[in-house]
Scaffold this motif. Structure first.
Motif, PDB file in Angstrom:
ATOM      1  N   LEU A 128       0.840  -1.199   0.000  1.00  0.00           N
ATOM      2  CA  LEU A 128       0.000   0.000   0.000  1.00  0.00           C
ATOM      3  C   LEU A 128       0.877   1.251   0.000  1.00  0.00           C
ATOM      4  CD1 LEU A 128      -2.960   1.009   0.274  1.00  0.00           C
ATOM      5  CD2 LEU A 128      -2.662   0.921   2.764  1.00  0.00           C
ATOM      6  N   HIS A 129       1.901   1.209   0.816  1.00  0.00           N
ATOM      7  CA  HIS A 129       2.793   2.365   0.913  1.00  0.00           C
ATOM      8  C   HIS A 129       3.547   2.575  -0.407  1.00  0.00           C
ATOM      9  CE1 HIS A 129       6.431   4.643   2.151  1.00  0.00           C
ATOM     10  NE2 HIS A 129       5.543   5.312   2.855  1.00  0.00           N
ATOM     11  N   ASN A 130       4.010   1.486  -1.011  1.00  0.00           N
ATOM     12  CA  ASN A 130       4.737   1.611  -2.291  1.00  0.00           C
ATOM     13  C   ASN A 130       3.871   2.336  -3.314  1.00  0.00           C
ATOM     14  OD1 ASN A 130       6.809   0.168  -1.205  1.00  0.00           O
ATOM     15  ND2 ASN A 130       6.315  -1.767  -2.228  1.00  0.00           N
ATOM     16  N   GLY A 131       2.615   1.882  -3.415  1.00  0.00           N
ATOM     17  CA  GLY A 131       1.715   2.508  -4.389  1.00  0.00           C
ATOM     18  C   GLY A 131       1.377   3.938  -4.005  1.00  0.00           C
ATOM     19  N   ALA A 132       1.190   4.168  -2.709  1.00  0.00           N
ATOM     20  CA  ALA A 132       0.812   5.514  -2.250  1.00  0.00           C
ATOM     21  C   ALA A 132       1.930   6.512  -2.511  1.00  0.00           C
ATOM     22  CB  ALA A 132       0.451   5.477  -0.768  1.00  0.00           C
ATOM     23  N   CYS A 133       3.169   6.059  -2.390  1.00  0.00           N
ATOM     24  CA  CYS A 133       4.302   6.969  -2.644  1.00  0.00           C
ATOM     25  C   CYS A 133       4.244   7.495  -4.068  1.00  0.00           C
ATOM     26  CB  CYS A 133       5.628   6.246  -2.427  1.00  0.00           C
ATOM     27  SG  CYS A 133       6.028   6.069  -0.701  1.00  0.00           S
ATOM     28  N   GLU A 134       3.859   6.623  -4.999  1.00  0.00           N
ATOM     29  CA  GLU A 134       3.803   7.066  -6.402  1.00  0.00           C
ATOM     30  C   GLU A 134       2.738   8.138  -6.601  1.00  0.00           C
ATOM     31  OE1 GLU A 134       3.499   3.746  -9.073  1.00  0.00           O
ATOM     32  OE2 GLU A 134       5.161   2.738  -8.055  1.00  0.00           O
ATOM     33  N   ILE A 135       1.687   8.075  -5.802  1.00  0.00           N
ATOM     34  CA  ILE A 135       0.594   9.043  -5.958  1.00  0.00           C
ATOM     35  C   ILE A 135       0.815  10.280  -5.084  1.00  0.00           C
ATOM     36  CG2 ILE A 135      -1.908   9.366  -5.751  1.00  0.00           C
ATOM     37  CD1 ILE A 135      -2.105   6.230  -5.868  1.00  0.00           C
ATOM     38  N   LEU A 136       1.222  10.044  -3.843  1.00  0.00           N
ATOM     39  CA  LEU A 136       1.266  11.138  -2.862  1.00  0.00           C
ATOM     40  C   LEU A 136       2.667  11.685  -2.620  1.00  0.00           C
ATOM     41  CD1 LEU A 136      -1.028   9.465  -0.152  1.00  0.00           C
ATOM     42  CD2 LEU A 136      -1.718  11.234  -1.767  1.00  0.00           C
ATOM     43  N   GLY A 137       3.670  10.971  -3.089  1.00  0.00           N
ATOM     44  CA  GLY A 137       5.050  11.396  -2.803  1.00  0.00           C
ATOM     45  C   GLY A 137       5.327  11.339  -1.313  1.00  0.00           C
ATOM     46  N   ASP A 138       5.994  12.366  -0.788  1.00  0.00           N
ATOM     47  CA  ASP A 138       6.367  12.362   0.639  1.00  0.00           C
ATOM     48  C   ASP A 138       5.153  12.349   1.564  1.00  0.00           C
ATOM     49  OD1 ASP A 138       8.963  12.401  -0.082  1.00  0.00           O
ATOM     50  OD2 ASP A 138       9.284  14.540   0.329  1.00  0.00           O
ATOM     51  N   ASP A 145      -4.758  -2.820  -4.475  1.00  0.00           N
ATOM     52  CA  ASP A 145      -4.767  -2.208  -5.819  1.00  0.00           C
ATOM     53  C   ASP A 145      -6.021  -1.367  -6.028  1.00  0.00           C
ATOM     54  OD1 ASP A 145      -2.394  -3.460  -6.274  1.00  0.00           O
ATOM     55  OD2 ASP A 145      -3.236  -5.117  -7.445  1.00  0.00           O
ATOM     56  N   ARG A 146      -7.155  -1.907  -5.581  1.00  0.00           N
ATOM     57  CA  ARG A 146      -8.408  -1.168  -5.766  1.00  0.00           C
ATOM     58  C   ARG A 146      -8.402   0.126  -4.949  1.00  0.00           C
ATOM     59  NH1 ARG A 146     -13.461  -2.551  -7.548  1.00  0.00           N
ATOM     60  NH2 ARG A 146     -12.240  -3.705  -9.073  1.00  0.00           N
ATOM     61  N   PHE A 147      -7.881   0.016  -3.726  1.00  0.00           N
ATOM     62  CA  PHE A 147      -7.834   1.205  -2.871  1.00  0.00           C
ATOM     63  C   PHE A 147      -6.938   2.276  -3.500  1.00  0.00           C
ATOM     64  CE2 PHE A 147      -6.364   3.593   0.953  1.00  0.00           C
ATOM     65  CZ  PHE A 147      -7.601   4.018   1.409  1.00  0.00           C
ATOM     66  N   LEU A 148      -5.791   1.827  -4.016  1.00  0.00           N
ATOM     67  CA  LEU A 148      -4.871   2.787  -4.645  1.00  0.00           C
ATOM     68  C   LEU A 148      -5.492   3.424  -5.887  1.00  0.00           C
ATOM     69  CD1 LEU A 148      -1.522   0.827  -4.187  1.00  0.00           C
ATOM     70  CD2 LEU A 148      -2.125   3.011  -3.101  1.00  0.00           C
ATOM     71  N   GLU A 149      -6.291   2.624  -6.597  1.00  0.00           N
ATOM     72  CA  GLU A 149      -7.003   3.164  -7.763  1.00  0.00           C
ATOM     73  C   GLU A 149      -7.880   4.345  -7.308  1.00  0.00           C
ATOM     74  OE1 GLU A 149     -10.159   1.248 -10.801  1.00  0.00           O
ATOM     75  OE2 GLU A 149      -8.887  -0.214  -9.797  1.00  0.00           O
ATOM     76  N   GLY A 150      -8.573   4.127  -6.185  1.00  0.00           N
ATOM     77  CA  GLY A 150      -9.427   5.183  -5.640  1.00  0.00           C
ATOM     78  C   GLY A 150      -8.615   6.394  -5.214  1.00  0.00           C
ATOM     79  N   VAL A 151      -7.482   6.138  -4.557  1.00  0.00           N
ATOM     80  CA  VAL A 151      -6.640   7.252  -4.102  1.00  0.00           C
ATOM     81  C   VAL A 151      -6.194   8.075  -5.316  1.00  0.00           C
ATOM     82  CG1 VAL A 151      -4.479   7.884  -2.945  1.00  0.00           C
ATOM     83  CG2 VAL A 151      -5.833   5.956  -2.080  1.00  0.00           C
ATOM     84  N   GLN A 152      -5.768   7.363  -6.359  1.00  0.00           N
ATOM     85  CA  GLN A 152      -5.303   8.043  -7.579  1.00  0.00           C
ATOM     86  C   GLN A 152      -6.414   8.924  -8.161  1.00  0.00           C
ATOM     87  OE1 GLN A 152      -2.160   7.300  -9.837  1.00  0.00           O
ATOM     88  NE2 GLN A 152      -3.016   9.349 -10.173  1.00  0.00           N
ATOM     89  N   LEU A 153      -7.606   8.344  -8.271  1.00  0.00           N
ATOM     90  CA  LEU A 153      -8.725   9.089  -8.863  1.00  0.00           C
ATOM     91  C   LEU A 153      -9.097  10.299  -8.017  1.00  0.00           C
ATOM     92  CD1 LEU A 153     -10.942   6.101 -10.036  1.00  0.00           C
ATOM     93  CD2 LEU A 153     -10.060   7.929 -11.504  1.00  0.00           C
TER      94      LEU A 153
END
Ligand SMILES: Cc1ncc(COP(=O)(O)O)c(C=O)c1O
Length: 355
Positions: free
Chosen positions: A275-285, A338-346
């Motif tokens: 989750l953190h790996n994916g979140a870093c790509e979207i949220l950065g720091d 993956d689904r959660f990260l999809e939501g975060v991205q959107l």
């Protein structure tokens, strides 16, 4: 705009269900009659299993929930007039509705912490009260592993805290509601547990099960000899004596068998890492530091947090810093992540569109 939410929330490992192996163990124990209040073969067996786990004879008091377990652990350790030194973020200080003070007639001395961790300097500072007849006497140091901020103490850090606390005559309690996650993160199996709590000098543990796939199953473990009848009376007094104890014991037997407890916690930790790996790509720091165990604490704009929370629930953690807690559990899947990260991205890109 958002897809169907994940199959699980990211609110808490408490929100997860019971592991099927644990449910099976409850069903298997559901055979005929067995004496109540711990006078049963499952409870005897789990005591033996805990001795094996710690590689020494320990005293085991099975209990029903985390708050009561902490209360019982402290009840067995406290002398009259003593206080308990803990962090400002500790569960006993922040989330137990002042139960320790009310039930145990003690005083919690909470100390500011960084990342939810106690410091040696805080112990030295609070120890100045020792010998002063007007001050509650710091008798217990209570630390949480893993902490309420999802951080962990290293083995050396725990060793140093214990050494300093013991040098002042304090005993050390470990709130191990998520001890499985902390031990799993060390990656040393049972040996990691022994290094973390036996070799460091921890006196008493609140050993968690419920957050790791069990249903209402916890334990107070004394690593140093403790009079069993006294512990049993105290457990009754603080309402942690379950009559159908065999079902609590059966759950721990399932978890300890083949070290499932560590496998389940490792899985939760690994999902948080993903989750953190994916979140870093979207949220950065703003994703925050990598999780040590099964939680991460991203900073989110309010609008995004509200939209995401309404879609897939999680808790706000610190309103001052806009941090939120995303927590994984034994049953979180990669597809959920993956689904959660999809939501975060959107959500994040739509918030960005408004800016
Ligand atoms: C660190 C810690 N200790 C103790 C507890 C208490 O557990 P319970 O809610 O079962 O009383 C919790 C629950 O979230 C916790 O996070």
């Amino acid at each position: 705009m958002l897809p169907d939410p994940p199959n699980c929330s990211f609110a808490s490992d408490n929100a997860a269900g019971i592991h099927p192996a644990v449910l099976d163990a409850i069903t298997s124990a559901n055979l005929g009659h067995a004496l109540a209040y711990g006078e049963d073969e499952w409870t005897r067996q789990v005591e033996t299993e805990f001795n094996d786990l710690f590689d020494r004879e320990v005293s085991v008091l099975l209990t029903l929930n985390g708050t009561g377990t902490n209360i019982l652990a402290l009840a067995t350790m406290l002398q009259p007039g003593e206080s308990v030194l803990c962090t400002d973020w500790s569960h006993i200080n922040d989330d137990e509705a002042a139960a320790p003070e009310r039930v145990l007639s003690t005083k919690l001395i909470s100390t500011p912490s960084v990342d939810g961790k106690m410091s040696v300097d805080s112990i030295h500072a609070r120890a100045e009260a020792l010998g002063n007849i007007h001050h509650a006497q710091p008798g217990i140091l209570s630390i949480t592993q893993a902490t309420e901020w999802g951080t962990t103490y290293s083995v050396d850090e725990i060793g140093e805290l214990c050494e300093v606390a013991h040098s002042y005559g304090m005993r050390v309690h470990l709130d191990g509601a998520r001890i499985a996650n902390a031990v799993a993160a060390l990656g040393l199996g049972r040996e990691g547990l022994r290094k973390m709590v036996v070799e460091t000098g921890i006196d008493t543990i609140s050993f968690g099960g419920t957050k790791n796939g069990l249903m209402a199953a916890e334990a107070v473990i004394h690593l140093t000899p403790y009079p069993k009848p006294l512990g049993q009376h105290l457990r009754k007094q603080v309402n942690q004596l379950g009559s159908k104890m065999r079902f609590v014991a059966a759950q721990f037997l399932a978890a300890l068998d083949d070290d499932h407890w560590l496998a389940w916690a490792s899985h939760a930790n690994a999902m948080a890492q993903q989750l953190h790996n994916g979140a870093c790509e979207i949220l950065g720091d703003a994703a925050g530091p990598p999780p040590a165990v099964n939680s991460m604490f991203p900073v989110l704009p309010n609008e995004a947090a509200t939209a995401l929370r309404n879609w897939c629930f999680f808790w706000d953690w610190n309103s001052v810093t806009s941090q939120h807690r995303w927590m994984t559990s034994w049953d979180t899947t990669q597809a959920d992540v993956d689904r959660f990260l999809e939501g975060v991205q959107l959500v994040m890109s739509s918030v960005g569109d408004h800016n």
